[in-house]
Design a protein around this motif. Sequence first.
Motif, PDB file in Angstrom:
ATOM      1  N   GLY A   1       0.796  -1.220   0.000  1.00 56.05           N
ATOM      2  CA  GLY A   1       0.000   0.000   0.000  1.00 56.05           C
ATOM      3  C   GLY A   1       0.831   1.272   0.000  1.00 56.05           C
ATOM      4  N   ILE A   2       2.016   1.193  -0.604  1.00 55.74           N
ATOM      5  CA  ILE A   2       2.962   2.311  -0.510  1.00 55.74           C
ATOM      6  C   ILE A   2       2.418   3.580  -1.167  1.00 55.74           C
ATOM      7  CG2 ILE A   2       5.266   3.109  -1.181  1.00 55.74           C
ATOM      8  CD1 ILE A   2       6.229   0.227  -0.815  1.00 55.74           C
ATOM      9  N   ALA A   3       1.720   3.460  -2.292  1.00 56.56           N
ATOM     10  CA  ALA A   3       1.178   4.661  -2.950  1.00 56.56           C
ATOM     11  C   ALA A   3       0.219   5.404  -2.021  1.00 56.56           C
ATOM     12  CB  ALA A   3       0.472   4.270  -4.247  1.00 56.56           C
ATOM     13  N   GLN A   4      -0.641   4.669  -1.324  1.00 50.79           N
ATOM     14  CA  GLN A   4      -1.572   5.311  -0.398  1.00 50.79           C
ATOM     15  C   GLN A   4      -0.838   5.883   0.813  1.00 50.79           C
ATOM     16  OE1 GLN A   4      -4.907   5.867  -0.838  1.00 50.79           O
ATOM     17  NE2 GLN A   4      -4.690   7.130   1.010  1.00 50.79           N
ATOM     18  N   MET A   5       0.188   5.196   1.261  1.00 53.68           N
ATOM     19  CA  MET A   5       0.971   5.692   2.390  1.00 53.68           C
ATOM     20  C   MET A   5       1.661   7.008   2.035  1.00 53.68           C
ATOM     21  SD  MET A   5       2.419   1.952   3.517  1.00 53.68           S
ATOM     22  CE  MET A   5       3.534   2.448   4.817  1.00 53.68           C
ATOM     23  N   LEU A   6       2.156   7.099   0.812  1.00 57.38           N
ATOM     24  CA  LEU A   6       2.764   8.352   0.352  1.00 57.38           C
ATOM     25  C   LEU A   6       1.724   9.471   0.307  1.00 57.38           C
ATOM     26  CD1 LEU A   6       5.016   6.843  -2.423  1.00 57.38           C
ATOM     27  CD2 LEU A   6       5.860   8.302  -0.582  1.00 57.38           C
ATOM     28  N   LEU A   7       0.528   9.165  -0.157  1.00 55.21           N
ATOM     29  CA  LEU A   7      -0.544  10.161  -0.161  1.00 55.21           C
ATOM     30  C   LEU A   7      -0.901  10.596   1.252  1.00 55.21           C
ATOM     31  CD1 LEU A   7      -2.948   8.778  -2.918  1.00 55.21           C
ATOM     32  CD2 LEU A   7      -1.732  10.958  -2.969  1.00 55.21           C
ATOM     33  N   ASN A   8      -0.951   9.638   2.165  1.00 53.61           N
ATOM     34  CA  ASN A   8      -1.265   9.969   3.554  1.00 53.61           C
ATOM     35  C   ASN A   8      -0.237  10.913   4.158  1.00 53.61           C
ATOM     36  OD1 ASN A   8      -3.484   8.278   3.430  1.00 53.61           O
ATOM     37  ND2 ASN A   8      -2.553   6.629   4.636  1.00 53.61           N
ATOM     38  N   ARG A   9       1.022  10.712   3.811  1.00 50.72           N
ATOM     39  CA  ARG A   9       2.104  11.531   4.366  1.00 50.72           C
ATOM     40  C   ARG A   9       2.253  12.876   3.661  1.00 50.72           C
ATOM     41  NH1 ARG A   9       6.947  10.547   6.544  1.00 50.72           N
ATOM     42  NH2 ARG A   9       6.853  12.814   6.659  1.00 50.72           N
ATOM     43  N   TYR A  10       2.220  12.852   2.324  1.00 51.81           N
ATOM     44  CA  TYR A  10       2.633  14.028   1.563  1.00 51.81           C
ATOM     45  C   TYR A  10       1.513  14.679   0.757  1.00 51.81           C
ATOM     46  CZ  TYR A  10       7.201  11.973   2.583  1.00 51.81           C
ATOM     47  OH  TYR A  10       8.288  11.428   3.216  1.00 51.81           O
ATOM     48  N   GLY A  11       0.383  13.990   0.585  1.00 55.20           N
ATOM     49  CA  GLY A  11      -0.703  14.549  -0.193  1.00 55.20           C
ATOM     50  C   GLY A  11      -0.475  14.401  -1.690  1.00 55.20           C
ATOM     51  N   GLU A  12      -1.351  15.005  -2.467  1.00 62.89           N
ATOM     52  CA  GLU A  12      -1.300  14.871  -3.927  1.00 62.89           C
ATOM     53  C   GLU A  12      -0.027  15.453  -4.532  1.00 62.89           C
ATOM     54  OE1 GLU A  12      -3.226  13.244  -5.803  1.00 62.89           O
ATOM     55  OE2 GLU A  12      -4.970  12.845  -4.544  1.00 62.89           O
ATOM     56  N   ARG A  13       0.640  16.355  -3.800  1.00 61.92           N
ATOM     57  CA  ARG A  13       1.829  16.997  -4.364  1.00 61.92           C
ATOM     58  C   ARG A  13       3.033  16.053  -4.426  1.00 61.92           C
ATOM     59  NH1 ARG A  13       1.747  18.242   0.946  1.00 61.92           N
ATOM     60  NH2 ARG A  13       3.691  18.280   2.115  1.00 61.92           N
TER      61      ARG A  13
END
Length: 200
Positions: free
Chosen positions: A107-119
Amino acid sequence: MDNMKAIFNKETLELAKELLGMELVHDTAYGELAGKIVEVEAYKGPEDKAAHSFGGRRTTRTEVMYGEPGHVYMFLIYGMHHCFNVVSGPIGKPEAILVRAIEPTNGIAQMLLNRYGERSKYTKVHHRNLTNGPGKLCRALGLNMGHYGLPINQSEIQIRPYENLKESNIVAGPRVNIDYAEEHVDLPWRFSIRGNPYVS
């Protein structure tokens, strides 16, 4: 399920080391978000000056630690960063193990979104810093105070076998940010996987 629950019925320092290499999983609406546990800290309850339950302190915050091992103890630091802990020790002996860092596995893509947002550009730098700290991993996995008290492996939170480690791959050292703990500052109760880049 009973076998998975039984993994928590161990002495706290022993359990802390055994958690290394296991996978911490949050089953979410976006699918599983998970990471291999690579760094932990043990807190030994009433006799440990670094523990929230030192001296037998029993409050709404610490209550879950007085119950069965294998439940989630969540708390906030600086009023903003969540920290995920595994309740350990026998009933009535409030001990816990802080998970300080994980290596993302699912789930790394979602984890990145959770941390950093769409940017987020999903760079290797972002990957390396994604979960290398207790607040970071909670943000990435979507863990918060709503998970306080949940039974691990009988809820959306799971800890399951992932990688077997040799004792020689485990490093012990003093815990972090506990200057208030006087003579307990230097106790070697922080355990990590030797050479893992996600250690905080």
